[in-house]
Write an enzyme that holds these catalytic residues in place. Structure first.
Site, PDB file in Angstrom:
ATOM      1  N   GLY A 120      -2.050   0.940  -5.335  1.00 50.17           N
ATOM      2  CA  GLY A 120      -2.070   2.386  -5.156  1.00 50.17           C
ATOM      3  C   GLY A 120      -2.787   2.781  -3.882  1.00 50.17           C
ATOM      4  N   SER A 167      -5.404   3.313  -1.540  1.00 45.88           N
ATOM      5  CA  SER A 167      -6.802   2.870  -1.539  1.00 45.88           C
ATOM      6  C   SER A 167      -7.140   2.160  -0.238  1.00 45.88           C
ATOM      7  CB  SER A 167      -7.050   1.916  -2.709  1.00 45.88           C
ATOM      8  OG  SER A 167      -6.047   0.909  -2.747  1.00 45.88           O
ATOM      9  N   LYS A 204       5.664  -0.025   1.948  1.00 45.69           N
ATOM     10  CA  LYS A 204       4.963   1.048   2.662  1.00 45.69           C
ATOM     11  C   LYS A 204       4.255   0.523   3.899  1.00 45.69           C
ATOM     12  CE  LYS A 204       0.740  -0.237   1.093  1.00 45.69           C
ATOM     13  NZ  LYS A 204      -0.524  -0.445   1.807  1.00 45.69           N
TER      14      LYS A 204
END
Length: 364
Positions: free
Chosen positions: A165, A167, A220
């Site tokens: 996630g 972070s 990503k």
């Protein structure tokens, strides 16, 4: 939860099952081996320590291990952060795994299979297996959970839990507020990890879409390289918004083709992670792209970074998958051409801007 853990291969371990049942009521102190003393492995070790768990941090660089044990720092990654003196580090994998309740893999993608083989040869009891790495294996195109499933026998592990996630380790280590995802095919295993890590500054949400969470976390990094390159070239917020939005579209296209739920990409591990990685100087992938945009050579960037730039190797894997599955990924293709074919960045941008017109929600 009991049925889920049996399905994950722990049926032969009654003591292990008892531990997991008790956890549902109160999370007793757990012993966790964290494999990989990089920035994220160190930060997650601190979270676990803050929650009262015993943490054993394993790595293979003796100087780094000695620094963690004697100075309680890891200055290669954190210049000022002090690590709890209750966290012990070791180069002895057998000692790290002895009697642990859970194992967290936080090693680079390219060595995950090797480390998993070593774990399988050393481990002598069932554990919960987690990973917090983000990438796709070159050659096989495997996700990290697939590697772990292939190399660690089901009798020694739970269903793999993915911890992923938005972070930055630099913020987590100073206890900044962080929300991420624990994903597993076994919701019971995911809830165990959720409780293992969650506290007043670090919160996990569960998910069963392992494919979606892992592909989002890996892909990503490619878009972050592109976003950094745009910044390095001097483009502004309009271009930043464009590459993040259209990058999310092609990440989703590929993920759905592989079997993921499109809803996952609108969550923490999808758009959340893309935003944090594609806009921040903390992101090594963004910094690598920024340096490329300013004209630096890739080999110099990699040498100066001092850390693995996962987006570089993942670009090649994603490009191959897109071709194999006939998925339209123009941003990934452009970044691949810049990195692996020597195409100029401005030329690649011009080509993308001149592509045939598309509908925004077209899924081809």
């Amino acid at each position: 939860m009991l049925e889920g853990m049996i399905g994950g291969g722990l049926a032969a371990c009654q003591p292990c099952l008892k531990i997991h049942i008790e956890m549902e009521d109160t999370m007793e102190k757990q012993t966790v081996a964290v494999l990989g003393p990089g920035s994220w492995g160190t930060a997650l070790s601190q979270v676990l320590n803050d929650n009262g768990h015993e943490v054993r941090l394993w790595g293979n660089i003796q100087e780094q291990i000695d620094e963690i044990n004697t100075q309680h720092t890891n200055k290669r990654y954190f210049k000022e952060a002090v690590i709890s003196d209750q966290i012990t580090a070791t180069t002895d994998l057998k000692a790290a795994l002895d009697g642990v309740d859970a194992i967290l893999f936080v090693v680079p993608t390219k060595v995950t299979r090797l480390v998993a083989k070593q774990v399988a040869e050393t481990l002598d009891h069932p554990v919960t297996v987690m990973h917090a790495s983000k990438g796709l294996e070159p050659g096989t195109h495997d996700r990290i959970s697939q590697i772990l499933e292939e190399e660690i026998p089901a009798t020694l592990r739970s269903e793999v839990v993915v911890v992923s996630g938005p972070s930055h380790a630099e913020e987590t280590i100073v206890r900044d507020i962080t929300l991420i995802t624990a994903a597993s095919k076994d919701i019971g295993a995911a809830r165990y990890v959720q409780e293992l890590f969650s506290n007043h500054y670090f919160r996990l949400y569960t998910n069963t879409d392992v494919i979606g969470v892992e592909t989002a976390g890996a892909l990503k990094n490619i878009i972050a390289v592109g976003a950094g390159a745009l910044h390095g070239l001097g483009y502004g917020d309009n271009a930043k918004a464009a590459i993040i939005t259209r990058g999310l579209a092609e990440i989703t296209r590929l993920g759905v083709k592989l079997g993921a739920s499109p809803l996952t990409y609108s969550g923490l591990s999808g758009v959340g992670d893309l935003i944090v990685t594609g806009t921040s100087v903390h992101s090594r992938n963004w910094r690598a792209g920024d340096a490329l945009g300013r004209g630096e050579k890739l080999e110099d960037i990699e040498a100066n970074m001092g850390m693995i730039i996962e987006g570089i190797s993942t670009t090649k894997v994603a490009h191959e998958l897109a071709q194999e599955l006939d998925v339209y990924m123009p941003i990934t293709q452009a970044i691949y051409q810049v990195i692996y074919e020597g195409k100029g960045i401005r030329e690649a941008i011009h080509h993308m801007m001149s592509n045939e017109f598309k509908e925004e929600n077209e899924w081809k």
